[in-house]
Each structure stands twice: as structure tokens, then as C-alpha cells.
Scaffold this motif. Sequence first.
Motif: not given
Ligand code: ATP
Length: 381
Positions: A197-199, A195, A8, A146, A186
Motif C-alpha cells: 500500500s501507498t499510505s 496488501k 493517488q 482492492d 500484491i
Molecule cells: P492506498 O493504500 O493509500 O489506498 P494504494 O497503494 O492503493 O494507496 P492507489 O493510488 O489508491 O494506491 O491505487 C492505484 C491503483 O493501484 C488502484 O487501481 C489500486 O487498485 C491498485 N493497487 C493498489 N495496491 C495494489 C496492490 N497491492 N496490488 C495490486 N494493485 C494495487
Amino acid sequence: MRIFSGIQPTGRKHLGNYIGAIAQYVSSQERGEGIFCVVDLHAITLPFDPAELRERSYDTIAILLAAGLDPARSTLFRQSDVPAHTELTWLLSSLTELGRLQRMHQFRDKSLAQRELVSAALLLYPVLQAADVLAYRAHEVPVGEDQREHLELMRDVARRFNSRYGDGEDVLVVPEHRISQVGARIMDLQDPTSKMSTSVGSEQGTVYVLDEPKAIEKKLKSAVTDSGSDVRRDPQKPGVSNLIEILAAVRGVGPEAIESELADARYGELKGAVAAAVVDYLAPVRERYDALRRDERALEAILAAGAERAEIRFGKRHIGRFGIVEQGPDFLLKSWCLRHGSPDGNKRHEESQRGPKAFPHGCPREFAARQPNSPLAPSIN
Ligand code: ATP
Ligand code: MG
């Protein structure tokens, strides 16, 4: 082998994304044909600003390039540039259980966190994700932990499609997820039970790929740890376990190796070691990023070429009328025109291509307008 994954363009990408996903994309280039997508249509499932989304898409593609994705070897594109993803989503939604979507952890977490509108798009997110992967008949999907639940749904949708409409053939490939042993989840440094997270998540608890070394050090050194003083993994010690996992992933070793190396260390030393390792790990990416990000025309050119390649990739063999169509990337339009599904549907479609009279059940206006010489075609001045 074909490998697909999407990321994303919301917010800034973080260490979890880098370790769990991006680093895997880069190494997967050695194993097969990579197709990697900046999933801007997934990003609009939460409130968004269009101008910002455009910028973040450039940021994300520049990070992927800086990390080592090579547009000459892999297909890199922006999801919304290839309309088939959304069209296939609609078809696959007819094979997806509503109740299962409502029970998805991500939907529940993100809808609870929403103050205003909980969009229907947020609910349908996993169907779009299924369409992303299934459209390319990808075999493998590198993702973080996730995404396990979404991958299971996608596999079930593919199986259901094949058994209902495949006529004995596996028209859709049932993909395998690839979740790394170390660093697949992570956690937020300030709340190690959630976790990174981006959002959602805290600024202080999230290490961004583009953070300055000083900021990385500060965040890691102020990471929440647990009571006790042993540097070892334990469900009761989520903060320390997370730091061990990060160090192991960044160094490319197992977490046991870190536990034995730091058996006599204190939490402060662990934090210092993690901070130094993460700074070194991300420094080359940040250095390459600046030059790449500056040239938006070059980024657009890469995205445009990628979208074109993506369209060719899914166009070779696909589904129309919930049956098999072997040629042409407009299989989805065929599926609309042949929606009544008679056994000679594909043949009728072939005929329909030759002239406007041959749409026995009528044709959507939008499709007709795209035909050359159609009276519905928009005039170009
Ligand atoms: P959101 O929390 O809004 O869903 P996000 O941080 O999960 O955002 P994404 O673009 O949805 O970002 O995820 C991109 C990739 O990063 C996916 O394959 C997801 O599984 C992986 N990912 C996301 N967060 C983690 C994390 N904390 N540790 C390891 N992998 C992660
Ligand atoms: Mg996510």
C-alpha cells in the motif's frame, strides 16, 4: 471504448500499483481512448502537506509517462484541475447510501489506522471516485482487486441515477471493472496478509517503482516466507504465494507455470528469481523517469493540456438539474441554477444565459460573478 482510471499521488508508487494498475493502463492504450488522472483530491482524505502533495503529483505523472502512457494518445491530468469532479461528487452523494459508505472496507481500514482526524472526505472517497469515472461516461476501469467494492458502488449509483432521472435513457454509463487475473493484489513482503500500500504498510515490505536494484534485491530476499519448503500457492502460505504471483505477473505467465518451473527449488531460489525479474522489470522505468521528472515545466504543460482535453470530454453530453443537458462543460453550474427542477428547467437555463434577469429562482452569487459585465464580476487590475 473509453477507459478511465485514477492513481493517488501519495507516497511513492509501488510494485502493486505498477502491476495491478499502471501496466494495465499502458496496455489499455491499444484497446481504447484512455483517460488517466492523478487523483490529488483523493490523497487529501488523509493528513497531507500541500508542498509535498505537489511534488508527489509530479513524481506520479512522471512515473506514468516513464511506464509508457503517451499524452498524445491518452488524456493525462490532475484531478483538482478539473472542478467538475468535486461538483459531481456532491450531486452523486445525494444518491449514495450513507450506511454503505460506512461499511466500505477501505474506509474501515483507513479510519482505524488514523490516530487523529478521521475526515468526512475519507468516507466520501468512493463517491468522488464514482464522479471521476461517471463524468466521462467511461466503459472500463482498470484497477487492482482492492477497488472491486468501490466499483460495485459506482455501478449502483449510476444505475440509480439512470432509473430516477434518465427518463428511459442510460445517461450515465454503468462501467465495468478490469481486474487482471494475475497480480491484482500484491501483498506486503513483510506482512503478506496485507496488501502492498501507498499510505499504510512497511518500508521493508514495499518495493517502490523507483527503488535502486540493490534495495529491490534486499527487500525481496528478506521477504517473509512460511513454514515448509514447497514452492506452491496455498492459503496457508501467503508469503510464498505472493512471491509466485509477483514472478508470474512480471514474466507475463500464469502462476502454475512458475510452480512447475520451480517445483524442485527452495525458497531462497524463488526469492533470487523474483528479485532478478523485478529488477529487470522496473529498470527501464527508473531510467526514463529521471529525465522526465527533472522538467517540471514540461510536466505542467502535459497536465494543463490534459485538463483541457478532459473538460472537453465530459462537456459534450451531461447532466443538469438531474436531467440531460447536451452541450457545454458548465453543466454543473446549470444544475445549480435549475435546482428546483421544473420540466422547462433547461429552457430557462438557455434564457438565463442571455441576461442576468432570467434567473427565476435566483442565481448563486458565484455563478453571477462569472457572467460577463456582471456588477459582481471581480475587477482585474
Ligand atoms: P492506498 O493504500 O493509500 O489506498 P494504494 O497503494 O492503493 O494507496 P492507489 O493510488 O489508491 O494506491 O491505487 C492505484 C491503483 O493501484 C488502484 O487501481 C489500486 O487498485 C491498485 N493497487 C493498489 N495496491 C495494489 C496492490 N497491492 N496490488 C495490486 N494493485 C494495487
Ligand atoms: Mg488505494
